[in-house]
Structure formats: C-alpha cells, structure tokens
Design a protein around this motif. Structure first.
Motif, PDB file in Angstrom:
ATOM      1  N   LEU A 273     -52.808 -84.406  87.622  1.00 31.43           N
ATOM      2  CA  LEU A 273     -51.848 -83.301  87.673  1.00 31.43           C
ATOM      3  C   LEU A 273     -50.965 -83.418  88.915  1.00 31.43           C
ATOM      4  O   LEU A 273     -49.746 -83.203  88.839  1.00 31.43           O
ATOM      5  N   TYR A 274     -51.573 -83.781  90.058  1.00 32.97           N
ATOM      6  CA  TYR A 274     -50.813 -83.868  91.307  1.00 32.97           C
ATOM      7  C   TYR A 274     -49.796 -85.010  91.296  1.00 32.97           C
ATOM      8  O   TYR A 274     -48.893 -85.043  92.136  1.00 32.97           O
ATOM      9  N   LEU A 275     -49.924 -85.928  90.359  1.00 37.26           N
ATOM     10  CA  LEU A 275     -48.915 -86.977  90.227  1.00 37.26           C
ATOM     11  C   LEU A 275     -47.617 -86.416  89.654  1.00 37.26           C
ATOM     12  O   LEU A 275     -46.541 -86.974  89.865  1.00 37.26           O
ATOM     13  N   TYR A 276     -47.737 -85.303  88.934  1.00 38.35           N
ATOM     14  CA  TYR A 276     -46.566 -84.701  88.292  1.00 38.35           C
ATOM     15  C   TYR A 276     -46.012 -83.540  89.109  1.00 38.35           C
ATOM     16  O   TYR A 276     -44.802 -83.287  89.077  1.00 38.35           O
ATOM     17  N   ALA A 277     -46.867 -82.836  89.801  1.00 40.37           N
ATOM     18  CA  ALA A 277     -46.443 -81.732  90.665  1.00 40.37           C
ATOM     19  C   ALA A 277     -47.528 -81.549  91.720  1.00 40.37           C
ATOM     20  O   ALA A 277     -48.695 -81.388  91.388  1.00 40.37           O
ATOM     21  N   SER A 278     -47.132 -81.564  92.984  1.00 37.45           N
ATOM     22  CA  SER A 278     -48.122 -81.557  94.060  1.00 37.45           C
ATOM     23  C   SER A 278     -48.636 -80.167  94.409  1.00 37.45           C
ATOM     24  O   SER A 278     -49.638 -80.036  95.103  1.00 37.45           O
ATOM     25  N   THR A 279     -47.963 -79.114  93.935  1.00 39.56           N
ATOM     26  CA  THR A 279     -48.392 -77.745  94.237  1.00 39.56           C
ATOM     27  C   THR A 279     -48.211 -76.860  93.011  1.00 39.56           C
ATOM     28  O   THR A 279     -47.475 -77.201  92.075  1.00 39.56           O
ATOM     29  N   LYS A 280     -48.858 -75.707  93.057  1.00 41.31           N
ATOM     30  CA  LYS A 280     -48.695 -74.728  91.981  1.00 41.31           C
ATOM     31  C   LYS A 280     -47.259 -74.222  91.930  1.00 41.31           C
ATOM     32  O   LYS A 280     -46.711 -73.973  90.842  1.00 41.31           O
ATOM     33  N   ALA A 281     -46.633 -74.093  93.097  1.00 43.00           N
ATOM     34  CA  ALA A 281     -45.235 -73.643  93.134  1.00 43.00           C
ATOM     35  C   ALA A 281     -44.333 -74.608  92.381  1.00 43.00           C
ATOM     36  O   ALA A 281     -43.426 -74.192  91.646  1.00 43.00           O
ATOM     37  N   GLU A 282     -44.581 -75.906  92.548  1.00 36.37           N
ATOM     38  CA  GLU A 282     -43.765 -76.891  91.837  1.00 36.37           C
ATOM     39  C   GLU A 282     -43.978 -76.798  90.337  1.00 36.37           C
ATOM     40  O   GLU A 282     -43.036 -76.957  89.549  1.00 36.37           O
ATOM     41  N   LEU A 283     -45.205 -76.520  89.916  1.00 33.80           N
ATOM     42  CA  LEU A 283     -45.476 -76.339  88.492  1.00 33.80           C
ATOM     43  C   LEU A 283     -44.716 -75.132  87.948  1.00 33.80           C
ATOM     44  O   LEU A 283     -44.147 -75.188  86.849  1.00 33.80           O
ATOM     45  N   LEU A 284     -44.705 -74.051  88.711  1.00 30.66           N
ATOM     46  CA  LEU A 284     -43.961 -72.861  88.276  1.00 30.66           C
ATOM     47  C   LEU A 284     -42.476 -73.180  88.158  1.00 30.66           C
ATOM     48  O   LEU A 284     -41.816 -72.767  87.193  1.00 30.66           O
ATOM     49  N   ILE A 285     -41.948 -73.915  89.129  1.00 28.01           N
ATOM     50  CA  ILE A 285     -40.524 -74.267  89.093  1.00 28.01           C
ATOM     51  C   ILE A 285     -40.232 -75.147  87.883  1.00 28.01           C
ATOM     52  O   ILE A 285     -39.222 -74.962  87.193  1.00 28.01           O
ATOM     53  N   MET A 286     -41.108 -76.120  87.611  1.00 28.79           N
ATOM     54  CA  MET A 286     -40.933 -76.975  86.433  1.00 28.79           C
ATOM     55  C   MET A 286     -40.823 -76.125  85.165  1.00 28.79           C
ATOM     56  O   MET A 286     -39.915 -76.327  84.348  1.00 28.79           O
ATOM     57  N   VAL A 287     -41.736 -75.172  85.009  1.00 28.92           N
ATOM     58  CA  VAL A 287     -41.753 -74.335  83.817  1.00 28.92           C
ATOM     59  C   VAL A 287     -40.512 -73.459  83.747  1.00 28.92           C
ATOM     60  O   VAL A 287     -39.831 -73.373  82.713  1.00 28.92           O
ATOM     61  N   HIS A 288     -40.177 -72.812  84.863  1.00 31.77           N
ATOM     62  CA  HIS A 288     -39.075 -71.847  84.847  1.00 31.77           C
ATOM     63  C   HIS A 288     -37.712 -72.523  84.816  1.00 31.77           C
ATOM     64  O   HIS A 288     -36.743 -71.910  84.355  1.00 31.77           O
ATOM     65  N   ASN A 289     -37.618 -73.754  85.290  1.00 32.71           N
ATOM     66  CA  ASN A 289     -36.342 -74.453  85.164  1.00 32.71           C
ATOM     67  C   ASN A 289     -35.934 -74.571  83.699  1.00 32.71           C
ATOM     68  O   ASN A 289     -34.758 -74.397  83.350  1.00 32.71           O
ATOM     69  N   GLU A 290     -36.898 -74.859  82.837  1.00 33.70           N
ATOM     70  CA  GLU A 290     -36.602 -74.967  81.412  1.00 33.70           C
ATOM     71  C   GLU A 290     -36.142 -73.623  80.849  1.00 33.70           C
ATOM     72  O   GLU A 290     -35.167 -73.552  80.090  1.00 33.70           O
ATOM     73  N   LYS A 291     -36.829 -72.560  81.225  1.00 38.67           N
ATOM     74  CA  LYS A 291     -36.467 -71.227  80.747  1.00 38.67           C
ATOM     75  C   LYS A 291     -35.107 -70.806  81.301  1.00 38.67           C
ATOM     76  O   LYS A 291     -34.275 -70.216  80.587  1.00 38.67           O
ATOM     77  N   PHE A 292     -34.864 -71.096  82.574  1.00 35.07           N
ATOM     78  CA  PHE A 292     -33.612 -70.746  83.232  1.00 35.07           C
ATOM     79  C   PHE A 292     -32.449 -71.478  82.566  1.00 35.07           C
ATOM     80  O   PHE A 292     -31.400 -70.882  82.282  1.00 35.07           O
ATOM     81  N   ALA A 293     -32.624 -72.761  82.298  1.00 33.95           N
ATOM     82  CA  ALA A 293     -31.581 -73.557  81.658  1.00 33.95           C
ATOM     83  C   ALA A 293     -31.235 -73.003  80.275  1.00 33.95           C
ATOM     84  O   ALA A 293     -30.059 -72.889  79.905  1.00 33.95           O
ATOM     85  N   ALA A 294     -32.272 -72.652  79.508  1.00 32.72           N
ATOM     86  CA  ALA A 294     -32.042 -72.110  78.170  1.00 32.72           C
ATOM     87  C   ALA A 294     -31.311 -70.778  78.229  1.00 32.72           C
ATOM     88  O   ALA A 294     -30.413 -70.503  77.418  1.00 32.72           O
TER      89      ALA A 294
END
Length: 207
Positions: A54-75
């Motif tokens: 998991l840490y290879l894709y996102a090193s922190t929980k905050a980065e995971l949240l940003i990954m998820v919300h970037n998709e929602k924000f873009a849509a």
C-alpha cells in the motif's frame, strides 16, 4: 508490426489492479467511517495487499484521501462546467453558481472528508504528486469561474482572474468553517450565491 500502442505487460496490469483495489477500499472505508476513524492497515486489509505494498502507492492516509477525492473533485468540476454552459445567457451569476453547485455538493457529501481534503491541499506539501494533481484541479475550477466572468461586459480578464480567486476562497470557507457544518447544502449554496452577488455588484455599479 503496426505502430499501435505497445501492449500492457502482466506486471503493469497487476500494478493497476492493486491500485484499483486500494482506491476502492479507501473510497469505501472513508465513506463508511470518515478519514479520522480509518487506518492504513484497514485499507490494506480490505484491498488484500500487504501494508508495505500500500505504501508504494501512497505513503500516508492523507495521500490516500487525496487520491480518492481527486477523482470525485474532477468529476464534480466536469458536471459543473457542463451545467454552467447550459446556463449561459442567464447573466453571469447563474452560470457561476451552476458550476460550483456540484463542487460544493461533492465537498459536503462527507463533511469530515471534504474538510480534510481541502486542508491537505492548502497546507500539505505542494510538491507531493497527488497534491499537485488536486491543486491542478483547483486551478481548473478557478479558470472555469474566471472564464465565465469574462463573459460579463463589465468585467475584464484581470479582474475576472482576481474575482475567481475570491470566489474559490468563499467556497473554501463556506464548506469548511465549523459554523456552517450543520447547514444543508441548499442553505450553504444560497449563502455562497449571495456572497458572489455582493462581490460582483461593485463592477456593475461602477459601469
């Protein structure tokens, strides 16, 4: 052989599959429990990957949240831009409100997550790739607002860019301030609309 795209190898397909599982797990857990009550270990477990993977894709929980919300924000921005184009001809205020409506609804769908997302974009490391992507989306929203404002004969390009930054600041405060948390989306949007109207009014009075 033709000059088409090179086929994706098995290793790359496996990486894409893991990333999608991680994204899906993070999206579901954040929606179910909120970002503060979710751990990276829980996300790794639901995604069926090791915590180190998991840490290879996102090193922190905050980065995971940003990954998820970037998709929602873009849509949400995509929907808003389409709605704004449909409202062209109704002055400048209504298209701007049409653009920001789905953005506000997206940020307030899960208020804790939306507040944390905006906080991380503003105060986190801007060089971090996922934050860069989120900031680019914020810039796209700002550019969309600016473009709508320039359709007003009384607002020049320079003023439109400045006003767009003011309007995005209004959105940020209205969707994150504790005093607004228990308001409905419609009440928050009505308040934002009034603030934008007041912000734009001096340009028409001066003209």
């Amino acid at each position: 052989m033709g000059r088409g795209h090179m086929p994706i190898g098995r290793r790359e397909l496996a990486k894409q599959a893991k990333r999608e599982r991680i994204m899906t797990a993070a999206r579901e857990l954040f929606a179910e429990h909120g970002v503060t009550r979710v751990t990276t270990q829980q996300i790794a477990h639901r995604a069926d990957v090791a915590i180190g993977t998991l840490y290879l894709y996102a090193s922190t929980k905050a980065e995971l949240l940003i990954m998820v919300h970037n998709e929602k924000f873009a849509a949400a921005i995509d929907v808003g831009l389409a709605d704004a184009n449909a409202a062209v001809g109704q002055g400048v205020l209504e298209p701007v409100v049409a653009l920001i409506r789905p953005v506000v609804e997206c940020l307030r769908e899960h208020i804790e997550n939306g507040r944390t997302y905006l906080h991380e974009l503003v105060f986190g490391d801007p060089a971090e790739p996922y934050r860069q992507a989120g900031l680019a989306l914020a810039g796209r929203l700002e550019d969309g607002i600016s473009g709508l404002l320039t359709r007003d004969e009384y607002i020049g390009a320079a003023d439109a860019a400045t006003l767009a930054r003011v309007i995005t600041a209004i959105i940020h405060i209205s969707t994150t301030a504790t005093v607004h948390l228990h308001r409905s989306d419609e009440v928050v949007l009505a308040d934002i609309r009034d603030q934008i109207h007041t912000t734009l009014a001096p340009h028409h009075r001066a003209a």
